[in-house]
Write an enzyme that holds these catalytic residues in place. Sequence first.
Site, mmCIF file in Angstrom:
data_model
loop_
_atom_site.group_PDB
_atom_site.id
_atom_site.type_symbol
_atom_site.label_atom_id
_atom_site.label_comp_id
_atom_site.label_asym_id
_atom_site.label_seq_id
_atom_site.Cartn_x
_atom_site.Cartn_y
_atom_site.Cartn_z
ATOM 1 N N GLN A 1 0.844 -1.191 0.000
ATOM 2 C CA GLN A 1 0.000 0.000 0.000
ATOM 3 C C GLN A 1 0.884 1.247 0.000
ATOM 4 O OE1 GLN A 1 -3.436 -0.518 3.036
ATOM 5 N NE2 GLN A 1 -1.909 -2.048 3.596
ATOM 6 N N HIS B 1 -1.472 1.383 -4.211
ATOM 7 C CA HIS B 1 -1.876 2.793 -4.090
ATOM 8 C C HIS B 1 -0.991 3.730 -4.908
ATOM 9 C CE1 HIS B 1 -4.091 1.894 -0.016
ATOM 10 N NE2 HIS B 1 -4.830 1.609 -1.071
ATOM 11 N N GLU C 1 1.515 -3.499 17.315
ATOM 12 C CA GLU C 1 0.347 -3.825 18.143
ATOM 13 C C GLU C 1 -0.658 -4.583 17.287
ATOM 14 O OE1 GLU C 1 -1.985 0.402 17.832
ATOM 15 O OE2 GLU C 1 -0.173 0.321 19.079
#
Length: 248
Positions: free
Chosen positions: A106, A124, A220
């Site tokens: 991306q 993208h 995370e």
Amino acid sequence: MVGHWREQLQEIAQRCRDGARVAVLSGAGISAASGIPTFRGKSDDALWSRYRPEELATPAAFQRDPELVWRWYDWRRSLIADSAPNAAHQALVALAAVTDVRIITQNVDGYHQQAGSTDVIEYHGNIWTVRCTSCHYENLDHRVPLPIPPRCPGCHALLRPGVVWFGEPIPAAACEAADQAVAACDILLVVGTAGAVYPAAGLVTLASFHDATVVEFNLEPSAIAQRASLYVPGSAADTLPLLIEETT
Ligand code: BJW
Ligand code: ZN
């Protein structure tokens, strides 16, 4: 999968050695260790931290204030030009020496190719491409800084970055190639993406549908984590090389 993530990563590495086909979905987090800011993380940059990507990466923002949008891109182009791919990008180059690796990124920074990866789908677009808003002119332009706003050498209309903004379709070739890579893979490595932007995030669902093993590498657990068989905590620049060390 059961056991500590390091042991589970070894199982993944073994499958790679055995020729499992790998697809990678990478996001801004893979370039974070190169010093390139992510979109949705905390930013130290006083100038740009008050903008959300939805306020800059849209056709409406560009129409309203092309100079503002171009200043943002010019700033990011200079950061990318002044830095380089990191150990995470390099680990994926090494992995391709062991098995089939198709990278769907991306990111618009071109760092996967700069590191030496050859099979890269730019979902993208690319930040070094400029495109005329009026005629068919499109070119690579590595000038840093750019004259702002840059203008088409042919027709003098505004140039825009050759990237995909919110509300714009993913280029058809990239879309098809990504669907195909994910449908054909045995293992999908999801690296440094929040999984908040579609249709890119939907590729993870597609992988699950095709029974691929999904492994998330992130600081995370992200929106992806619930669909992943394995979550590998930490910076991708530290954890992706672990996979490779265990592979070779
Ligand atoms: C680390 C780390 C370390 C940090 N190690 N990890 C529902 C379904 C489908 C679509 C939609 C929907 N609702 C709305 C939509 C539309 C919209 C969308 O998804 N909106 C969401 C906000 C909900 N999507 C679109 O508009 C897309 N187009 C589309 O749908 O077209 C339809 C259409 C069809 C036909 C005709 C017309 C239209 C286009 C989306 C384009 C996104 N563009 C951007 C800008 C690109 C150019 C540029 O770079 O300037 O893409 S926005 C921005 O977000 C950029 C990124 O590629 C993308 C994803 O961000 P990413 O990579 O996940 O970064 P972060 O910052 O969010 O996360 C970083 C992660 O890394 C975090 O998890 C950290 O923890 C982690 N991390 N350091 C490992 N060291
Ligand atoms: Zn033009």
